[in-house]
Design an enzyme around this catalytic site. Structure first.
Site, PDB file in Angstrom:
ATOM      1  N   LYS A   1       0.768  -1.222   0.253  1.00 45.01           N
ATOM      2  CA  LYS A   1      -0.105  -0.151   0.000  1.00 45.01           C
ATOM      3  C   LYS A   1       0.912   1.381  -0.013  1.00 45.01           C
ATOM      4  O   LYS A   1       0.554   2.211  -0.616  1.00 45.01           O
ATOM      5  CB  LYS A   1      -0.975  -0.117   1.340  1.00 45.01           C
ATOM      6  CG  LYS A   1      -2.027  -0.917   1.170  1.00 45.01           C
ATOM      7  CD  LYS A   1      -3.369  -0.803   1.591  1.00 45.01           C
ATOM      8  CE  LYS A   1      -4.484  -1.693   1.272  1.00 45.01           C
ATOM      9  NZ  LYS A   1      -5.579  -1.547   2.202  1.00 45.01           N
TER      10      LYS A   1
ATOM     11  N   LYS B   1      -5.096  -9.556  -6.662  1.00 44.38           N
ATOM     12  CA  LYS B   1      -6.581  -9.789  -5.907  1.00 44.38           C
ATOM     13  C   LYS B   1      -7.516  -8.671  -6.595  1.00 44.38           C
ATOM     14  O   LYS B   1      -7.363  -7.494  -6.754  1.00 44.38           O
ATOM     15  CB  LYS B   1      -6.021  -9.413  -4.657  1.00 44.38           C
ATOM     16  CG  LYS B   1      -7.122  -9.562  -3.409  1.00 44.38           C
ATOM     17  CD  LYS B   1      -6.607  -9.036  -2.098  1.00 44.38           C
ATOM     18  CE  LYS B   1      -6.478  -7.658  -1.816  1.00 44.38           C
ATOM     19  NZ  LYS B   1      -7.075  -7.268  -0.474  1.00 44.38           N
TER      20      LYS B   1
ATOM     21  N   LYS C   1     -10.939  -3.193  -3.842  1.00 43.59           N
ATOM     22  CA  LYS C   1     -11.813  -1.889  -4.026  1.00 43.59           C
ATOM     23  C   LYS C   1     -11.011  -0.813  -4.723  1.00 43.59           C
ATOM     24  O   LYS C   1     -11.508   0.198  -5.261  1.00 43.59           O
ATOM     25  CB  LYS C   1     -12.108  -1.319  -2.473  1.00 43.59           C
ATOM     26  CG  LYS C   1     -13.097  -2.224  -1.824  1.00 43.59           C
ATOM     27  CD  LYS C   1     -13.238  -1.488  -0.306  1.00 43.59           C
ATOM     28  CE  LYS C   1     -13.608  -2.835   0.829  1.00 43.59           C
ATOM     29  NZ  LYS C   1     -12.743  -2.532   1.921  1.00 43.59           N
TER      30      LYS C   1
HETATM   31  N1  AQP Z   1     -10.061 -10.375  -3.097  1.00 36.78           N
HETATM   32  C1  AQP Z   1     -10.366 -10.779  -2.075  1.00 36.78           C
HETATM   33  N2  AQP Z   1     -10.766 -12.093  -1.950  1.00 36.78           N
HETATM   34  C2  AQP Z   1     -11.228 -12.835  -0.663  1.00 36.78           C
HETATM   35  N3  AQP Z   1     -11.118 -11.909   0.605  1.00 36.78           N
HETATM   36  C3  AQP Z   1     -10.947 -10.635   0.484  1.00 36.78           C
HETATM   37  N4  AQP Z   1     -11.040  -9.720   1.169  1.00 36.78           N
HETATM   38  C4  AQP Z   1     -10.684  -8.547   0.742  1.00 36.78           C
HETATM   39  N5  AQP Z   1     -10.424  -8.792  -0.575  1.00 36.78           N
HETATM   40  C5  AQP Z   1     -10.620 -10.208  -0.738  1.00 36.78           C
HETATM   41  C6  AQP Z   1     -11.241  -9.865   2.672  1.00 36.78           C
HETATM   42  O1  AQP Z   1     -12.453  -9.007   2.838  1.00 36.78           O
HETATM   43  C7  AQP Z   1     -12.418  -8.543   4.125  1.00 36.78           C
HETATM   44  C8  AQP Z   1     -12.611  -7.367   4.434  1.00 36.78           C
HETATM   45  O2  AQP Z   1     -11.557  -6.543   3.530  1.00 36.78           O
HETATM   46  P1  AQP Z   1     -11.238  -4.923   4.121  1.00 36.78           P
HETATM   47  O3  AQP Z   1     -11.829  -4.331   3.152  1.00 36.78           O
HETATM   48  O4  AQP Z   1     -10.943  -4.736   5.247  1.00 36.78           O
HETATM   49  O5  AQP Z   1      -9.748  -4.821   3.440  1.00 36.78           O
HETATM   50  P2  AQP Z   1      -8.854  -5.042   2.149  1.00 36.78           P
HETATM   51  O6  AQP Z   1      -8.300  -6.270   2.006  1.00 36.78           O
HETATM   52  O7  AQP Z   1      -7.996  -3.919   2.100  1.00 36.78           O
HETATM   53  O8  AQP Z   1     -10.002  -4.752   0.959  1.00 36.78           O
HETATM   54  P3  AQP Z   1      -9.577  -4.548  -0.682  1.00 36.78           P
HETATM   55  O9  AQP Z   1     -10.908  -4.445  -1.143  1.00 36.78           O
HETATM   56  O10 AQP Z   1      -8.291  -5.084  -1.039  1.00 36.78           O
HETATM   57  O11 AQP Z   1      -9.352  -2.942  -0.396  1.00 36.78           O
HETATM   58  P4  AQP Z   1      -7.955  -2.183  -0.831  1.00 36.78           P
HETATM   59  O12 AQP Z   1      -8.273  -1.912  -2.333  1.00 36.78           O
HETATM   60  O13 AQP Z   1      -8.169  -0.699  -0.071  1.00 36.78           O
HETATM   61  O14 AQP Z   1      -6.868  -2.991  -0.397  1.00 36.78           O
HETATM   62  C9  AQP Z   1     -10.913  -9.000   4.817  1.00 36.78           C
HETATM   63  O15 AQP Z   1     -11.281 -10.231   5.756  1.00 36.78           O
HETATM   64  C10 AQP Z   1     -10.273  -9.584   3.658  1.00 36.78           C
HETATM   65  O16 AQP Z   1      -9.298 -10.475   3.825  1.00 36.78           O
END
Ligand code: AQP
Length: 345
Positions: free
Chosen positions: A114, A206, A209
């Protein structure tokens, strides 16, 4: 389940919730309600580790709450709240900042990803994120944490922090007649066929968002047309689907789509390949569109209804926070005694 077993997990309000969040985390949250006492948190303090537009953050907190409820989480039987309403999360995180070691945090791959090349410009909060995550879980002395695969390393760090706290303060914990394992090392629950859902544009990345392309993900509030377009445009390779699972090796996009189908339908990949193997991707994709619309459509509709009633959503968060605070305050009082702080009794 013993009386002390408790589930905690959180989702960041940082934009549109997608199929990865749903299959990797929220689906499991719903299932676990039948077995454990559960606490599900909209982790808004984590969200601001990278800049958030304030009005958008407020909208997003309500949207994640709506997604929890629309997916089947019962906020009366369990606790649903937003993190910033329970100050004990931040308070315990400070204590954990003093327990965790710099070397431990330096190993965290999420920070490296990040922060990117411009590390000097990343917020201190982004670096200390895993201490706050440990506090989120341990302030409830939660024993089980359902997460996607990407959170495994942070969970391991939470276990290390719990163990170091228990060791560093072993004498004081004993002197206060508290359980010597004051903080139980939390167990990650990384389960189901879709613990890591990949981008629809690139099967090696992955689903996320923050991906600039909306075509890389299916959002929980996408309508049927958007779902259909995204699935039909999803990247594939020129080969037909294989007849068995081994044939998905080195074909990340095909593997991802079959994994998504398996997770949404509750069928195994092998079973699906028995049906679709050897056939055109287009037939498989058409069937996946129908399935995704059938499963996600009602959730999206319920989320829309809840978006029109922010007063109700806010009341769920306030009620959940009040109940969460009772548990968190009890832990924090013991932590203050253990560490040696003076407090009002
Ligand atoms: N691609 C994924 N596959 C399976 N599980 C996922 N999680 C996130 N992406 C995937 C799981 O969703 C839960 C909440 O995630 P979060 O919003 O707290 O954090 P994150 O991992 O930062 O989500 P993003 O979408 O990947 O956001 P950005 O783009 O900001 O990095 C967690 O249990 C996570 O494991």
């Amino acid at each position: 389940m013993t009386a002390t077993e408790r589930v905690f997990s959180g989702v960041q309000p940082t934009g549109n919730l997608h199929l990865g969040n749903y299959l990797g985390a929220i689906v499991n949250f719903v299932k676990l309600q039948n077995v454990y006492n559960c606490i599900y948190c909209v982790v808004d303090l984590h969200a601001i580790t990278v800049w958030q537009d304030p009005a958008e953050l407020t909208r997003s907190i309500r949207e994640v709450t709506a997604a929890f409820i629309a997916s089947g989480i019962d906020p009366k039987k369990h606790i649903v709240f937003n993190q910033s309403q329970v100050a004990e999360h931040a308070e315990l995180a400070w204590v954990f900042n003093c327990v965790a070691r710099l070397g431990w945090l330096n190993r965290m791959t999420q920070f490296k990803e990040k922060a990117g090349k411009d590390r000097e410009n990343a917020s201190v909060g982004l670096y200390a994120y895993p201490s706050l995550m440990a506090a989120d879980i341990l302030v409830y002395r939660a024993t089980h944490v359902p997460v996607g695969e990407d959170q495994k390393q942070h969970l391991e760090l939470s276990r290390d922090i719990a163990q170091k706290f228990n060791n560093d303060f072993a004498d004081s914990i004993k002197a206060h007649n508290l359980d010597p394992v004051f903080f139980p090392p939390p167990e990650p629950l990384i389960t189901g066929p879709a613990t890591r859902v990949m981008s629809l544009r690139d099967g090696t990345k992955k689903m996320s968002k923050s991906d600039p392309s909306d075509y890389s993900r299916i959002n929980l509030n996408d309508d049927a047309d958007a779902i259909a377009q995204k699935v039909r445009k999803a990247k594939t390779d020129p080969e037909p689907l294989p007849g068995e699972e081994k044939g998905l090796e080195h074909r990340p996009e095909a593997d991802n789509l079959v994994g998504i189908y398996a997770a949404l339908s509750g069928r195994t990949k092998a079973d699906l390949l028995g049906e679709f193997g050897g056939g055109q991707f287009s037939n498989f994709k058409n069937s996946l569109v129908d399935l995704a619309v059938e499963k996600l459509g009602p959730i999206g509709m319920e989320m829309k209804k809840l978006a029109a009633d922010p007063a109700y959503v806010d009341s769920v968060l306030i009620d959940g926070s009040n109940r969460a605070r009772v548990i968190a305050a009890e832990t924090m009082s013991s932590v203050k005694d253990i560490v040696g702080f003076i407090r009002k009794r």
